[in-house]
Motif scaffolding. Structure first.
Motif, PDB file in Angstrom:
ATOM      1  N   LEU A 180       0.812  -1.212   0.000  1.00  0.00           N
ATOM      2  CA  LEU A 180       0.000   0.000   0.000  1.00  0.00           C
ATOM      3  C   LEU A 180       0.847   1.263   0.000  1.00  0.00           C
ATOM      4  O   LEU A 180       0.497   2.248  -0.622  1.00  0.00           O
ATOM      5  N   GLU A 181       1.965   1.237   0.713  1.00  0.00           N
ATOM      6  CA  GLU A 181       2.756   2.453   0.883  1.00  0.00           C
ATOM      7  C   GLU A 181       4.118   2.405   0.212  1.00  0.00           C
ATOM      8  O   GLU A 181       4.707   3.439  -0.056  1.00  0.00           O
ATOM      9  N   THR A 182       4.642   1.223  -0.060  1.00  0.00           N
ATOM     10  CA  THR A 182       6.011   1.139  -0.553  1.00  0.00           C
ATOM     11  C   THR A 182       6.132   0.181  -1.733  1.00  0.00           C
ATOM     12  O   THR A 182       5.250  -0.621  -1.995  1.00  0.00           O
ATOM     13  N   GLU A 183       7.262   0.304  -2.401  1.00  0.00           N
ATOM     14  CA  GLU A 183       7.658  -0.642  -3.434  1.00  0.00           C
ATOM     15  C   GLU A 183       9.048  -1.146  -3.059  1.00  0.00           C
ATOM     16  O   GLU A 183       9.893  -0.376  -2.631  1.00  0.00           O
ATOM     17  N   GLU A 184       9.268  -2.455  -3.242  1.00  0.00           N
ATOM     18  CA  GLU A 184      10.545  -3.049  -2.863  1.00  0.00           C
ATOM     19  C   GLU A 184      10.979  -4.041  -3.928  1.00  0.00           C
ATOM     20  O   GLU A 184      10.203  -4.907  -4.340  1.00  0.00           O
ATOM     21  N   ARG A 185      12.212  -3.919  -4.380  1.00  0.00           N
ATOM     22  CA  ARG A 185      12.778  -4.875  -5.332  1.00  0.00           C
ATOM     23  C   ARG A 185      13.129  -6.147  -4.572  1.00  0.00           C
ATOM     24  O   ARG A 185      13.928  -6.109  -3.647  1.00  0.00           O
ATOM     25  N   VAL A 186      12.526  -7.263  -4.985  1.00  0.00           N
ATOM     26  CA  VAL A 186      12.749  -8.507  -4.248  1.00  0.00           C
ATOM     27  C   VAL A 186      13.543  -9.542  -5.036  1.00  0.00           C
ATOM     28  O   VAL A 186      14.054 -10.491  -4.459  1.00  0.00           O
ATOM     29  N   ALA A 187      13.647  -9.370  -6.357  1.00  0.00           N
ATOM     30  CA  ALA A 187      14.425 -10.324  -7.158  1.00  0.00           C
ATOM     31  C   ALA A 187      14.823  -9.671  -8.471  1.00  0.00           C
ATOM     32  O   ALA A 187      14.103  -8.814  -8.987  1.00  0.00           O
ATOM     33  N   GLU A 188      15.970 -10.094  -8.983  1.00  0.00           N
ATOM     34  CA  GLU A 188      16.427  -9.588 -10.273  1.00  0.00           C
ATOM     35  C   GLU A 188      17.261 -10.662 -10.951  1.00  0.00           C
ATOM     36  O   GLU A 188      18.013 -11.389 -10.299  1.00  0.00           O
ATOM     37  N   VAL A 189      17.102 -10.767 -12.259  1.00  0.00           N
ATOM     38  CA  VAL A 189      17.896 -11.700 -13.050  1.00  0.00           C
ATOM     39  C   VAL A 189      18.152 -11.048 -14.407  1.00  0.00           C
ATOM     40  O   VAL A 189      17.292 -10.365 -14.954  1.00  0.00           O
ATOM     41  N   CYS A 190      19.366 -11.253 -14.930  1.00  0.00           N
ATOM     42  CA  CYS A 190      19.736 -10.704 -16.232  1.00  0.00           C
ATOM     43  C   CYS A 190      20.270 -11.818 -17.121  1.00  0.00           C
ATOM     44  O   CYS A 190      20.860 -12.787 -16.634  1.00  0.00           O
ATOM     45  N   GLU A 191      20.057 -11.657 -18.428  1.00  0.00           N
ATOM     46  CA  GLU A 191      20.566 -12.624 -19.393  1.00  0.00           C
ATOM     47  C   GLU A 191      20.876 -11.896 -20.695  1.00  0.00           C
ATOM     48  O   GLU A 191      20.139 -10.999 -21.100  1.00  0.00           O
ATOM     49  N   THR A 192      21.965 -12.287 -21.337  1.00  0.00           N
ATOM     50  CA  THR A 192      22.329 -11.727 -22.626  1.00  0.00           C
ATOM     51  C   THR A 192      21.718 -12.589 -23.725  1.00  0.00           C
ATOM     52  O   THR A 192      21.839 -13.814 -23.696  1.00  0.00           O
ATOM     53  N   VAL A 193      21.047 -11.942 -24.669  1.00  0.00           N
ATOM     54  CA  VAL A 193      20.398 -12.655 -25.773  1.00  0.00           C
ATOM     55  C   VAL A 193      20.823 -12.033 -27.099  1.00  0.00           C
ATOM     56  O   VAL A 193      21.123 -10.851 -27.179  1.00  0.00           O
ATOM     57  N   VAL A 194      20.833 -12.870 -28.123  1.00  0.00           N
ATOM     58  CA  VAL A 194      21.107 -12.417 -29.481  1.00  0.00           C
ATOM     59  C   VAL A 194      19.817 -12.545 -30.275  1.00  0.00           C
ATOM     60  O   VAL A 194      19.234 -13.627 -30.357  1.00  0.00           O
ATOM     61  N   ILE A 195      19.360 -11.440 -30.829  1.00  0.00           N
ATOM     62  CA  ILE A 195      18.152 -11.431 -31.647  1.00  0.00           C
ATOM     63  C   ILE A 195      18.601 -11.286 -33.090  1.00  0.00           C
ATOM     64  O   ILE A 195      19.204 -10.274 -33.463  1.00  0.00           O
ATOM     65  N   GLU A 196      18.331 -12.306 -33.871  1.00  0.00           N
ATOM     66  CA  GLU A 196      18.778 -12.339 -35.264  1.00  0.00           C
ATOM     67  C   GLU A 196      17.652 -11.911 -36.189  1.00  0.00           C
ATOM     68  O   GLU A 196      16.468 -12.050 -35.849  1.00  0.00           O
ATOM     69  N   PRO A 197      18.020 -11.420 -37.379  1.00  0.00           N
ATOM     70  CA  PRO A 197      16.966 -11.028 -38.319  1.00  0.00           C
ATOM     71  C   PRO A 197      16.186 -12.232 -38.800  1.00  0.00           C
ATOM     72  O   PRO A 197      16.713 -13.347 -38.856  1.00  0.00           O
ATOM     73  N   ILE A 198      14.946 -11.979 -39.136  1.00  0.00           N
ATOM     74  CA  ILE A 198      14.096 -13.049 -39.654  1.00  0.00           C
ATOM     75  C   ILE A 198      14.454 -13.259 -41.117  1.00  0.00           C
ATOM     76  O   ILE A 198      14.464 -12.312 -41.909  1.00  0.00           O
ATOM     77  N   SER A 199      14.760 -14.486 -41.470  1.00  0.00           N
ATOM     78  CA  SER A 199      15.098 -14.778 -42.863  1.00  0.00           C
ATOM     79  C   SER A 199      13.821 -15.108 -43.633  1.00  0.00           C
ATOM     80  O   SER A 199      12.854 -15.607 -43.058  1.00  0.00           O
ATOM     81  N   PRO A 200      13.835 -14.868 -44.945  1.00  0.00           N
ATOM     82  CA  PRO A 200      12.642 -15.202 -45.733  1.00  0.00           C
ATOM     83  C   PRO A 200      12.464 -16.710 -45.808  1.00  0.00           C
ATOM     84  O   PRO A 200      13.416 -17.466 -45.609  1.00  0.00           O
ATOM     85  N   PRO A 201      11.265 -17.173 -46.106  1.00  0.00           N
ATOM     86  CA  PRO A 201      11.040 -18.618 -46.202  1.00  0.00           C
ATOM     87  C   PRO A 201      11.879 -19.230 -47.318  1.00  0.00           C
ATOM     88  O   PRO A 201      12.114 -18.595 -48.349  1.00  0.00           O
ATOM     89  N   GLN A 202      12.337 -20.450 -47.088  1.00  0.00           N
ATOM     90  CA  GLN A 202      13.130 -21.159 -48.081  1.00  0.00           C
ATOM     91  C   GLN A 202      12.436 -22.465 -48.437  1.00  0.00           C
ATOM     92  O   GLN A 202      11.919 -23.153 -47.565  1.00  0.00           O
ATOM     93  N   LEU A 203      12.477 -22.794 -49.724  1.00  0.00           N
ATOM     94  CA  LEU A 203      11.883 -24.024 -50.201  1.00  0.00           C
ATOM     95  C   LEU A 203      12.757 -25.197 -49.789  1.00  0.00           C
ATOM     96  O   LEU A 203      13.941 -25.245 -50.086  1.00  0.00           O
ATOM     97  N   VAL A 204      12.180 -26.141 -49.090  1.00  0.00           N
ATOM     98  CA  VAL A 204      12.915 -27.319 -48.623  1.00  0.00           C
ATOM     99  C   VAL A 204      12.686 -28.487 -49.560  1.00  0.00           C
ATOM    100  O   VAL A 204      13.603 -29.217 -49.900  1.00  0.00           O
ATOM    101  N   ASN A 205      11.452 -28.660 -49.967  1.00  0.00           N
ATOM    102  CA  ASN A 205      11.109 -29.797 -50.810  1.00  0.00           C
ATOM    103  C   ASN A 205      10.001 -29.382 -51.758  1.00  0.00           C
ATOM    104  O   ASN A 205       9.046 -28.746 -51.317  1.00  0.00           O
ATOM    105  N   PRO A 206      10.032 -29.626 -53.006  1.00  0.00           N
ATOM    106  CA  PRO A 206      11.043 -30.337 -53.803  1.00  0.00           C
ATOM    107  C   PRO A 206      12.266 -29.451 -54.043  1.00  0.00           C
ATOM    108  O   PRO A 206      12.225 -28.251 -53.833  1.00  0.00           O
ATOM    109  N   SER A 207      13.331 -30.054 -54.483  1.00  0.00           N
ATOM    110  CA  SER A 207      14.556 -29.329 -54.787  1.00  0.00           C
ATOM    111  C   SER A 207      14.318 -28.363 -55.943  1.00  0.00           C
ATOM    112  O   SER A 207      13.358 -28.503 -56.706  1.00  0.00           O
ATOM    113  N   ASP A 208      15.211 -27.389 -56.049  1.00  0.00           N
ATOM    114  CA  ASP A 208      15.105 -26.380 -57.093  1.00  0.00           C
ATOM    115  C   ASP A 208      15.080 -27.020 -58.485  1.00  0.00           C
ATOM    116  O   ASP A 208      15.840 -27.938 -58.770  1.00  0.00           O
ATOM    117  N   SER A 209      14.210 -26.559 -59.334  1.00  0.00           N
ATOM    118  CA  SER A 209      14.049 -26.985 -60.725  1.00  0.00           C
ATOM    119  C   SER A 209      13.491 -28.397 -60.865  1.00  0.00           C
ATOM    120  O   SER A 209      13.648 -29.021 -61.911  1.00  0.00           O
TER     121      SER A 209
END
Length: 158
Positions: free
Chosen positions: A128-157
Motif C-alpha cells: 500500500l505504501e512502498t515498493e521493494e525490489r525482491v528479485a532480479e535476473v539478467c541474461e544476454t540474448v542475441v536477436i537475429e533477423p528473420i530470414s525469408p522462407p526457403q523451399l525445402v522440398n522439392p529441390s530447385d528446378s
C-alpha cells in the motif's frame, strides 16, 4: 542483555518477512523475435503468504550500453510456491521505447530489434505504501533477423 535479545528476535521477524523470491527465465534458445516471447518466466515465492508484485524489464544494447526498451507488467498476485508466467497472463504490459536509433514497434505484438542485448528482469513487490525490489535476473540474448522462407522440398528446378 534483554535489549539485545529483543533486537535479535525483532531482526529474525524482519528476516522472515523478506522471504526469498527467485526468477527463472525461460526464453527460447533461438528465434527470439517478438515481444510476447519476453514474458516466459517462472517465479518461486518461498514466503508463507502471497505477495502483490509487478515485473519490470530493461533491454540494454551490449554494443553501446544504451537502454533500448523498458516494460512494466500490471500488478500480479504471486502465491506461495511456483508461478509460471506468459504473455497473456502479464498483459497489459506498458512498453517504453527508449532509443530512437532502433526500429521498434511500440505495440505489444511488435517485433524486437536485431542485435545483442542484456535483458534484466526485476520483480517489484507493491504494498500500500512502498515498493521493494525482491528479485532480479539478467541474461544476454542475441536477436537475429528473420530470414525469408526457403523451399525445402522439392529441390530447385524439380
Amino acid at each position: 542483555m534483554r535489549k539485545y535479545f529483543v533486537l535479535l528476535l525483532l531482526g529474525m521477524k524482519l528476516t522472515d518477512l523478506r522471504a526469498q523470491v527467485v526468477l527463472n527465465l525461460q526464453l527460447p534458445p533461438a528465434g527470439l523475435t517478438v515481444k510476447s516471447q519476453l514474458w516466459n518466466l517462472s517465479v518461486v515465492n518461498t514466503a508463507n503468504q502471497s505477495m502483490q508484485a509487478q515485473v519490470e524489464l530493461s533491454m540494454v544494447s551490449v554494443s553501446n550500453n544504451q537502454t533500448v526498451l523498458t516494460a512494466t507488467t500490471r500488478v500480479l498476485d504471486f502465491p506461495k510456491g511456483l508461478k509460471q508466467l506468459h504473455a497473456a497472463e502479464v498483459a497489459p504490459v506498458i512498453y517504453n521505447v527508449m532509443a530512437s536509433g532502433y526500429n521498434i514497434d511500440g505495440s505489444p505484438e511488435g517485433f524486437l530489434p536485431v542485435g545483442t542485448f542484456q535483458l534484466c528482469y526485476t520483480l517489484v513487490r507493491v504494498d500500500l505504501e512502498t515498493e521493494e525490489r525482491v528479485a532480479e535476473v539478467c541474461e544476454t540474448v542475441v536477436i537475429e533477423p528473420i530470414s525469408p522462407p526457403q523451399l525445402v522440398n522439392p529441390s530447385d528446378s524439380e
